[in-house]
Design a protein around this motif. Structure first.
Motif, short mmCIF file in Angstrom:
data_model
loop_
_atom_site.label_atom_id
_atom_site.label_comp_id
_atom_site.label_asym_id
_atom_site.label_seq_id
_atom_site.Cartn_x
_atom_site.Cartn_y
_atom_site.Cartn_z
N UNK A 47 31.09 37.79 44.23
CA UNK A 47 32.35 38.50 44.07
C UNK A 47 32.99 38.13 42.73
N UNK A 48 33.72 39.09 42.18
CA UNK A 48 34.58 38.84 41.03
C UNK A 48 36.00 39.16 41.46
N UNK A 49 36.92 38.27 41.11
CA UNK A 49 38.30 38.48 41.55
C UNK A 49 39.30 38.30 40.43
N UNK A 50 40.51 38.73 40.73
CA UNK A 50 41.65 38.53 39.84
C UNK A 50 42.71 37.72 40.58
N UNK A 51 43.25 36.75 39.90
CA UNK A 51 44.37 35.97 40.37
C UNK A 51 45.47 36.06 39.32
N UNK A 52 46.67 35.65 39.70
CA UNK A 52 47.75 35.60 38.72
C UNK A 52 48.65 34.41 39.01
N UNK A 53 49.29 33.95 37.95
CA UNK A 53 50.19 32.81 38.08
C UNK A 53 51.43 33.05 37.25
N UNK A 54 52.56 33.15 37.95
CA UNK A 54 53.85 33.31 37.29
C UNK A 54 54.43 31.93 37.00
N UNK A 55 55.34 31.82 36.05
CA UNK A 55 55.92 30.53 35.72
C UNK A 55 56.54 29.86 36.94
#
Length: 124
Positions: free
Chosen positions: A32-40
């Motif tokens: 699998x390939x995924x996207x994550x995100x991180x806000x301040x």
């Protein structure tokens, strides 16, 4: 070893669209390939994932109906089409690769390769 390079981030206004790309190189074996995100000041969170074949996808509830993950195996590239962007989508977006075979991976620990991230900023 898999190398991942994200691109396509930028500064947009609320309601706009962006398409992120993640190019994979090296020993490109993953399930699998995924996207994550991180806000301040926040934890890195799951956004979307797609299987090698492209027939299985899963999105976080916060982006359902707005974000679409896709892939082009000929180019070893995964995309995240982001529509109707909101200020709360502002974050560094990371691409990641998993070799998990048992379940659809939505947790950070299930991903073993990570890109450097690309900044997405949505102004109101």
């Amino acid at each position: 070893q898999v190398q991942l390079v994200e691109s396509g981030g930028g500064l947009v206004q609320a309601g706009d669209s962006l398409r992120l790309s993640c190019a994979a190189s090296g020993r490109t074996y993953y399930t699998y390939m995924g996207w994550f995100r991180q806000a301040p000041g926040k934890e890195r969170e799951f956004v979307a994932t797609i299987s090698w074949s492209g027939d299985i996808t899963e999105n976080a509830d916060s982006v359902k109906g707005r974000f679409t993950i896709s892939r082009d195996n000929a180019k070893n590239t995964v995309y995240l089409q982001m529509n109707s962007l909101k200020p709360e989508d502002t974050a560094v977006y990371y691409c990641a690769a998993s070799r998990d075979r048992t379940v659809v991976p939505t947790q950070r620990y299930q991903y073993i390769y990570w890109g450097q991230g690309t900044q997405v900023t949505v102004s109101s």
